[in-house]
Design a protein around this motif. Structure first.
Motif, PDB file in Angstrom:
ATOM      1  N   PHE A 228       0.825  -1.200   0.000  1.00  0.00           N
ATOM      2  CA  PHE A 228       0.000   0.000   0.000  1.00  0.00           C
ATOM      3  C   PHE A 228       0.864   1.257   0.000  1.00  0.00           C
ATOM      4  O   PHE A 228       0.392   2.361  -0.225  1.00  0.00           O
ATOM      5  CB  PHE A 228      -0.899  -0.039   1.249  1.00  0.00           C
ATOM      6  N   TYR A 229       2.182   1.065   0.248  1.00  0.00           N
ATOM      7  CA  TYR A 229       3.082   2.223   0.402  1.00  0.00           C
ATOM      8  C   TYR A 229       3.096   3.183  -0.792  1.00  0.00           C
ATOM      9  O   TYR A 229       3.023   4.402  -0.589  1.00  0.00           O
ATOM     10  CB  TYR A 229       4.506   1.748   0.729  1.00  0.00           C
ATOM     11  N   PRO A 230       3.143   2.706  -2.052  1.00  0.00           N
ATOM     12  CA  PRO A 230       3.196   3.632  -3.191  1.00  0.00           C
ATOM     13  C   PRO A 230       2.045   4.625  -3.195  1.00  0.00           C
ATOM     14  O   PRO A 230       2.217   5.776  -3.599  1.00  0.00           O
ATOM     15  CB  PRO A 230       3.136   2.706  -4.410  1.00  0.00           C
ATOM     16  N   SER A 231       0.865   4.239  -2.740  1.00  0.00           N
ATOM     17  CA  SER A 231      -0.275   5.158  -2.778  1.00  0.00           C
ATOM     18  C   SER A 231      -0.221   6.176  -1.628  1.00  0.00           C
ATOM     19  O   SER A 231      -0.919   7.186  -1.653  1.00  0.00           O
ATOM     20  CB  SER A 231      -1.596   4.372  -2.739  1.00  0.00           C
ATOM     21  N   ILE A 232       0.580   5.894  -0.576  1.00  0.00           N
ATOM     22  CA  ILE A 232       0.761   6.859   0.512  1.00  0.00           C
ATOM     23  C   ILE A 232       1.788   7.907   0.106  1.00  0.00           C
ATOM     24  O   ILE A 232       1.708   9.069   0.488  1.00  0.00           O
ATOM     25  CB  ILE A 232       1.284   6.137   1.787  1.00  0.00           C
TER      26      ILE A 232
ATOM     27  N   ALA B  11      -0.186  15.012  -1.566  1.00  0.00           N
ATOM     28  CA  ALA B  11      -1.518  15.253  -1.008  1.00  0.00           C
ATOM     29  C   ALA B  11      -1.657  14.586   0.349  1.00  0.00           C
ATOM     30  O   ALA B  11      -2.212  15.138   1.302  1.00  0.00           O
ATOM     31  CB  ALA B  11      -2.582  14.720  -1.973  1.00  0.00           C
ATOM     32  N   MET B  12      -1.117  13.376   0.465  1.00  0.00           N
ATOM     33  CA  MET B  12      -1.174  12.618   1.706  1.00  0.00           C
ATOM     34  C   MET B  12      -0.401  13.340   2.809  1.00  0.00           C
ATOM     35  O   MET B  12      -0.870  13.448   3.944  1.00  0.00           O
ATOM     36  CB  MET B  12      -0.565  11.231   1.457  1.00  0.00           C
ATOM     37  N   ALA B  13       0.759  13.859   2.433  1.00  0.00           N
ATOM     38  CA  ALA B  13       1.589  14.571   3.403  1.00  0.00           C
ATOM     39  C   ALA B  13       0.839  15.786   3.937  1.00  0.00           C
ATOM     40  O   ALA B  13       0.828  16.037   5.143  1.00  0.00           O
ATOM     41  CB  ALA B  13       2.905  14.989   2.762  1.00  0.00           C
TER      42      ALA B  13
ATOM     43  N   LYS C  27       8.040   8.994   4.053  1.00  0.00           N
ATOM     44  CA  LYS C  27       9.295   8.269   4.253  1.00  0.00           C
ATOM     45  C   LYS C  27       8.951   6.833   4.658  1.00  0.00           C
ATOM     46  O   LYS C  27       8.186   6.627   5.604  1.00  0.00           O
ATOM     47  CB  LYS C  27      10.112   8.914   5.375  1.00  0.00           C
ATOM     48  N   PRO C  28       9.529   5.857   3.961  1.00  0.00           N
ATOM     49  CA  PRO C  28       9.120   4.471   4.243  1.00  0.00           C
ATOM     50  C   PRO C  28       9.363   4.055   5.696  1.00  0.00           C
ATOM     51  O   PRO C  28       8.548   3.339   6.270  1.00  0.00           O
ATOM     52  CB  PRO C  28       9.959   3.643   3.270  1.00  0.00           C
ATOM     53  N   GLU C  29      10.468   4.519   6.320  1.00  0.00           N
ATOM     54  CA  GLU C  29      10.738   4.068   7.688  1.00  0.00           C
ATOM     55  C   GLU C  29       9.637   4.539   8.647  1.00  0.00           C
ATOM     56  O   GLU C  29       9.307   3.853   9.611  1.00  0.00           O
ATOM     57  CB  GLU C  29      12.129   4.505   8.167  1.00  0.00           C
ATOM     58  N   ASN C  30       9.032   5.719   8.357  1.00  0.00           N
ATOM     59  CA  ASN C  30       7.939   6.184   9.213  1.00  0.00           C
ATOM     60  C   ASN C  30       6.651   5.414   8.919  1.00  0.00           C
ATOM     61  O   ASN C  30       5.936   5.006   9.818  1.00  0.00           O
ATOM     62  CB  ASN C  30       7.703   7.676   8.993  1.00  0.00           C
ATOM     63  N   TYR C  31       6.373   5.277   7.624  1.00  0.00           N
ATOM     64  CA  TYR C  31       5.144   4.555   7.249  1.00  0.00           C
ATOM     65  C   TYR C  31       5.189   3.122   7.772  1.00  0.00           C
ATOM     66  O   TYR C  31       4.212   2.616   8.345  1.00  0.00           O
ATOM     67  CB  TYR C  31       4.974   4.566   5.727  1.00  0.00           C
ATOM     68  N   PHE C  32       6.313   2.453   7.606  1.00  0.00           N
ATOM     69  CA  PHE C  32       6.407   1.055   8.027  1.00  0.00           C
ATOM     70  C   PHE C  32       6.316   0.895   9.542  1.00  0.00           C
ATOM     71  O   PHE C  32       5.785  -0.094  10.043  1.00  0.00           O
ATOM     72  CB  PHE C  32       7.709   0.421   7.509  1.00  0.00           C
ATOM     73  N   ALA C  33       6.826   1.911  10.263  1.00  0.00           N
ATOM     74  CA  ALA C  33       6.794   1.810  11.719  1.00  0.00           C
ATOM     75  C   ALA C  33       5.365   1.838  12.250  1.00  0.00           C
ATOM     76  O   ALA C  33       5.073   1.222  13.266  1.00  0.00           O
ATOM     77  CB  ALA C  33       7.616   2.933  12.352  1.00  0.00           C
ATOM     78  N   VAL C  34       4.454   2.566  11.578  1.00  0.00           N
ATOM     79  CA  VAL C  34       3.071   2.601  12.080  1.00  0.00           C
ATOM     80  C   VAL C  34       2.171   1.580  11.401  1.00  0.00           C
ATOM     81  O   VAL C  34       1.209   1.116  11.975  1.00  0.00           O
ATOM     82  CB  VAL C  34       2.420   3.988  11.929  1.00  0.00           C
TER      83      VAL C  34
ATOM     84  N   GLY D 236       7.237  -2.677  -4.273  1.00  0.00           N
ATOM     85  CA  GLY D 236       6.548  -1.731  -3.392  1.00  0.00           C
ATOM     86  C   GLY D 236       7.222  -0.368  -3.345  1.00  0.00           C
ATOM     87  O   GLY D 236       6.790   0.496  -2.597  1.00  0.00           O
ATOM     88  N   GLN D 237       8.286  -0.189  -4.110  1.00  0.00           N
ATOM     89  CA  GLN D 237       9.000   1.091  -4.208  1.00  0.00           C
ATOM     90  C   GLN D 237       9.503   1.613  -2.858  1.00  0.00           C
ATOM     91  O   GLN D 237       9.363   2.776  -2.539  1.00  0.00           O
ATOM     92  CB  GLN D 237       8.109   2.156  -4.854  1.00  0.00           C
TER      93      GLN D 237
END
Lengths: 297, 262
Positions: free
Chosen positions: B32-36, B40-42, B63-70, B145-146
């Motif tokens: 789901f990461y590419p769509s975050i 606009a999301m930021a 940033k993937p490390e933030n997205y993945f952490a939550v 997943g980019q």
């Protein structure tokens, strides 16, 4: 080895929890190697508590225990020499009978698959079925097989035939006889008097946590009250003979109870024309019942 | 090791199920990461009040490390891992004992300590497999997943902390169960620590008088050091492992002393 008792307890006390119920109040018990010992008593007398102490499933509050000369607490290897059948045999129902027996056999260092297969066919038990789908009787068969399969020197059985029909109870008696033929010691609690009569050398009667009597089964039988019924060709006479009680005369028939020697009664009867004489085998059940009442009084 | 293998065999279906489910959840969040990752999301995220962002650990999700952490390693996965660990820990001794089936096995020539530790070892292996499979699945998705910015080493670090986090709850439920022989106590203590630990790491951080609790939360020991940014946090890993050893040792010691319930 022969002089070391198979089971010996001295002043064994078991209290459940702090200030809780006292299940055993100083039990002294000695079972010789090679004998079949019946452990009898009403529910809640402490039979299962004693048995679970012998297997180190629970620990005594005081007193000493030796099983085959060893303190059960000190060595788990001891349990390899014991076959145990719990009063309420349960096993995880999601495995098959064969899976369970193989596992338990492995814990004991391996039991040949042929031995398991042979016992299962003697007992007519399908080992491929999941235990959860077996009837209560079939589950009990599984319990009997796991206790006997490794031919242990000591068998400790808690109500072994509960849930078995009379035919299987008889088959169990055969199994016990076979075991004693091999020199194995059997210690079993039971409610079924016929199996006690057929298998046991000695019986111990436990009541409220203490052993109230230990007797040879033959001695017990001798002292038991026998029901006697005598048919005469004329009106029955009234007799007064030693050992006879509860005498009832009903026309040509005389009914009474006899304890001990039958000689005096037979000689008294010999003076009359006896058509038929029926003597019933004494019921141990009745005897134990009088025992319990006696102690209570 | 016969008890260990029996434990693995008896539980294999459940454990495979958990491995598949947890990996699938992680894979779902990861893809789901590419769509975050768009402006606009930021902007949408920046409009939340600061306190809400802190409570939910909301940061720059592009940033993937933030997205993945939550997401992937945040809320759902650790809670499910804790649930799995608690249920496995409860089952090892207390569950078996209450079902009445422990009696039979302990009447066999296997010592109490050996039986208990072999069963706990099986749980260690299960958690290791779950974390390893999850880790491999997420690493495999880095390209599609980019999120190649997230190194395999960092993903490994977070999975290791996750496994130790699960181990702590398994040990807690196992320990209480082995000590008391009661399922309900083991479940209650395990779930209680999980809930309080979660609150201590999230909402309580907003209350000054309860802030100190964050340092004692297993959730903090798992993710608080941000292993996705900083790699394995050895201090936290040591805490998780230390308490695991303590709970296992205490429960096993008591199990060896006490009566087995009928």
């Amino acid at each position: 080895m022969a002089d070391i008792p198979a089971i010996q307890t001295e002043a064994l006390v078991k209290r459940y929890g702090r200030g809780g119920t006292i299940a055993l109040k100083g039990l002294d018990l000695s079972v010789s190697p090679g004998e079949v010992f019946g452990f009898l008593g009403p529910n809640g007398a402490g039979k299962s508590t004693t048995i679970r102490i012998l297997l180190d499933l629970i620990r005594p509050t005081a007193g000493s225990v030796r099983v085959l000369g060893v303190d059960p607490r000190s060595s788990h290897e001891l349990r390899g020499k014991i076959g145990y059948l719990a009063g309420d045999f349960v096993a995880n129902g999601r495995q098959t009978g064969r899976e369970l027996l193989t596992y338990l056999g492995d814990l004991r260092g391996g039991v040949p698959a042929e031995r398991i297969g042979q016992l299962a066919s003697t007992w007519d038990l399908d080992l491929t079925k999941r235990i959860g789908s077996l009837s209560k009787g079939n589950r009990q068969k599984l319990g009997v097989i796991q206790a006997f399969m490794h031919r242990p020197p000591l068998l400790i059985l808690d109500e072994p035939t509960s849930g078995l029909d009379p035919f299987l109870q008889q088959q169990f008696v055969e199994l016990v006889r076979e075991a004693t033929g091999n020199g194995q010691t059997v210690f079993m609690s039971s409610h079924v008097m016929s199996e006690v009569q057929q298998t046991c050398d000695r019986v111990g009667i436990i009541r409220a946590g203490t052993l109230v009597a230990v007797e040879h089964i033959d001695d017990l039988r001798k002292r038991a009250l026998r029901k006697i019924e005598v048919h005469f060709d004329a009106d029955a006479p009234t007799l007064s003979v030693a050992g006879v009680s509860d005498l009832v005369v009903d026309g040509k028939v005389l009914r009474c109870k006899l304890s001990g020697d039958a000689d005096a009664l037979v000689k008294a009867l010999a003076q009359h024309h006896v058509v038929d004489l029926i003597s019933e085998e004494p019921e141990l059940e009745e005897l134990f019942f009088t025992y319990y009442q006696h102690v209570e009084a | 090791m016969r008890v260990f293998w029996k434990s693995v065999r008896d539980n294999r279906r459940g454990w495979i199920g958990w491995t598949v489910a947890l990996s699938a959840i992680a894979a779902m969040y990861a893809s789901f990461y590419p769509s975050i990752n768009n402006p606009a999301m930021a902007d949408a995220l920046n409009s939340f009040p600061q306190s809400v962002k802190e409570a939910f650990h909301m940061e720059d999700y592009t940033k993937p490390e933030n997205y993945f952490a939550v997401s992937v390693f945040g809320l759902l996965v650790p809670i499910l891992v804790a649930v799995f660990a608690i249920s496995a820990g409860v089952k090892a001794i207390a569950g078996d004992e209450e079902a009445g089936t422990l009696d039979l096995v302990q009447a066999h020539p296997v010592s109490r300590i050996s039986l208990a530790l072999q069963r706990f070892t099986a749980i260690i292996v299960a958690l290791a497999v779950i974390a390893a499979v999850m880790c491999l699945v997420v690493i495999a998705l880095r390209g599609p997943g980019q999120f190649t910015a997230l190194s395999p080493g960092r993903l490994f670090a977070v999975c290791l902390q996750l496994a130790l986090f699960g181990l702590l709850f398994a040990a807690l439920a196992y320990g209480v169960g082995a000590w008391t022989g009661r399922r309900i106590y083991a479940i209650a203590v395990g779930a209680g620590v999980a809930v309080v630990g979660y609150l201590g790491d999230s909402f309580f951080t907003q209350i000054d008088s309860l802030k100190w609790m964050e340092k004692f939360s297993p959730f903090d020991w798992y993710l608080g050091g941000e292993p996705l940014k900083n790699g394995v946090q050895w201090g936290h890993a040591g805490l998780l492992l230390g308490f695991t050893l303590l709970f296992v040792a205490a429960g096993t010691w008591r199990y060896n002393q006490r009566d087995i319930a009928v």
